[in-house]
Design an enzyme around this catalytic site. Sequence first.
Site, mmCIF file in Angstrom:
data_model
loop_
_atom_site.group_PDB
_atom_site.id
_atom_site.type_symbol
_atom_site.label_atom_id
_atom_site.label_comp_id
_atom_site.label_asym_id
_atom_site.label_seq_id
_atom_site.Cartn_x
_atom_site.Cartn_y
_atom_site.Cartn_z
ATOM 1 N N THR A 1 0.854 -1.196 0.000
ATOM 2 C CA THR A 1 0.000 0.000 0.000
ATOM 3 C C THR A 1 0.886 1.241 0.000
ATOM 4 O O THR A 1 1.956 1.251 0.612
ATOM 5 C CB THR A 1 -0.888 -0.011 1.256
ATOM 6 O OG1 THR A 1 -1.846 -1.054 1.126
ATOM 7 C CG2 THR A 1 -1.607 1.316 1.439
ATOM 8 N N ARG B 1 -14.071 -6.901 -0.730
ATOM 9 C CA ARG B 1 -13.415 -6.563 0.545
ATOM 10 C C ARG B 1 -12.775 -5.192 0.442
ATOM 11 O O ARG B 1 -12.104 -4.862 -0.524
ATOM 12 C CB ARG B 1 -12.364 -7.618 0.876
ATOM 13 C CG ARG B 1 -11.536 -7.338 2.150
ATOM 14 C CD ARG B 1 -10.249 -6.586 1.866
ATOM 15 N NE ARG B 1 -9.398 -6.454 3.047
ATOM 16 C CZ ARG B 1 -8.289 -5.722 3.095
ATOM 17 N NH1 ARG B 1 -7.889 -5.054 2.036
ATOM 18 N NH2 ARG B 1 -7.574 -5.653 4.209
ATOM 19 N N VAL B 2 -12.960 -4.375 1.465
ATOM 20 C CA VAL B 2 -12.344 -3.059 1.551
ATOM 21 C C VAL B 2 -11.581 -2.977 2.860
ATOM 22 O O VAL B 2 -12.109 -3.345 3.915
ATOM 23 C CB VAL B 2 -13.390 -1.933 1.476
ATOM 24 C CG1 VAL B 2 -12.731 -0.565 1.655
ATOM 25 C CG2 VAL B 2 -14.148 -1.995 0.153
ATOM 26 N N GLY B 3 -10.345 -2.521 2.802
ATOM 27 C CA GLY B 3 -9.535 -2.384 4.000
ATOM 28 C C GLY B 3 -9.553 -0.971 4.541
ATOM 29 O O GLY B 3 -10.500 -0.205 4.331
ATOM 30 N N ASP B 4 -8.497 -0.614 5.218
ATOM 31 C CA ASP B 4 -8.438 0.689 5.888
ATOM 32 C C ASP B 4 -8.130 1.850 4.959
ATOM 33 O O ASP B 4 -8.483 2.996 5.251
ATOM 34 C CB ASP B 4 -7.364 0.645 6.980
ATOM 35 C CG ASP B 4 -5.971 0.484 6.380
ATOM 36 O OD1 ASP B 4 -5.180 1.448 6.414
ATOM 37 O OD2 ASP B 4 -5.670 -0.609 5.865
ATOM 38 N N THR C 1 -0.255 1.809 6.457
ATOM 39 C CA THR C 1 -0.110 0.658 5.581
ATOM 40 C C THR C 1 -0.055 -0.575 6.461
ATOM 41 O O THR C 1 0.499 -0.535 7.554
ATOM 42 C CB THR C 1 1.153 0.761 4.709
ATOM 43 O OG1 THR C 1 1.311 -0.460 3.957
ATOM 44 C CG2 THR C 1 2.418 0.977 5.550
ATOM 45 N N GLY C 2 -0.645 -1.661 5.991
ATOM 46 C CA GLY C 2 -0.607 -2.869 6.813
ATOM 47 C C GLY C 2 -1.863 -3.699 6.686
ATOM 48 O O GLY C 2 -2.615 -3.591 5.711
ATOM 49 N N GLY D 1 -5.294 -4.264 7.046
ATOM 50 C CA GLY D 1 -6.400 -3.343 7.207
ATOM 51 C C GLY D 1 -7.399 -3.733 8.260
ATOM 52 O O GLY D 1 -7.953 -2.880 8.966
#
Length: 304
Positions: free
Chosen positions: A166, A194-197, A217-218, A220
């Site tokens: 990211t 799927r949606v992360g942070d 970054t990481g 999520g």
Amino acid sequence: MIALIVHGGAWNMPDDQIDAHKQGCLAALDAGWAVLAQGGTALDAAEAAIRVLEDDPTFDAGVGSFLNAIGEVELDAGIMDGASMRAGSVAAVQRVRHPISVARQVLESDYVLIVGNGAEQFAIEHGAELCDPAELVVERERQRWQEQQSNPNYKGRDAFHSAHDTVGAVALDSFGTIAAATSTGGIPNKLPGRVGDSPLVGSGLYADNETGGCSTTGWGESIMKVCLAKSVADQLRTASPHEAAKANIAFLERRVQGLAGCIVLNAQGEFGWAHNTPRMAFAYRRGDEPAVAAVHADEPFLND
């Protein structure tokens, strides 16, 4: 005082990928710095830096993004202005060359977050650069996806360990405005939709002129649980950027067993970063100081 810091992911980066990550971060830094040096805004600088990273197949953003469980690229991005507190994000888009620029257009609208087909229609109506989704797929990720199909446990934390590139940027312009931006292709073999942070204000990015800005970054799913970016920014009221970054990454690890990294820039133009992954790529520049690009290993701010 103008300042800019960018990141290119935090994970177990192999030795043979270090140079590409450093060069990619430096190229993004140069693009954003050119905007700031000409008196441009922090928003423009952050967007310019992220666009370079989205075009670089080294990173998990735009071209070169990870493929989801059905072999497709889905992109998320967000950007925030610390003066007005306006923000714009898109998620799960597939036909957009530069999701960060669509997110910027959302910021200029009455909305904050638009997803999927609706985001792609918004992009079309606002003249964004579109592409064939196949143009975002590189052979490295096609091969990774094929290997993942034989491993049903390749998800969540295990998926994160393999790679996570990211990208993000935080800028301070000559007007004293801070902007933060983050863009990603998510985690490998993710569930479609799927949606992360990364596109979520307060989790993947945050900017407030009264305190500062942060891009994360990481993994999520862990970052979202602690609203990492806003937690870091809020702590800048009483702590230095390094202290705020260190404390909140440590909290993420202790409280939700998360894996992440973050970059931070406060209203005074001071930088900070921290990660609890083996390595993190970033670059930064401030005022008349020279640019610095690095891949950090064994983060000292966590281990001292």
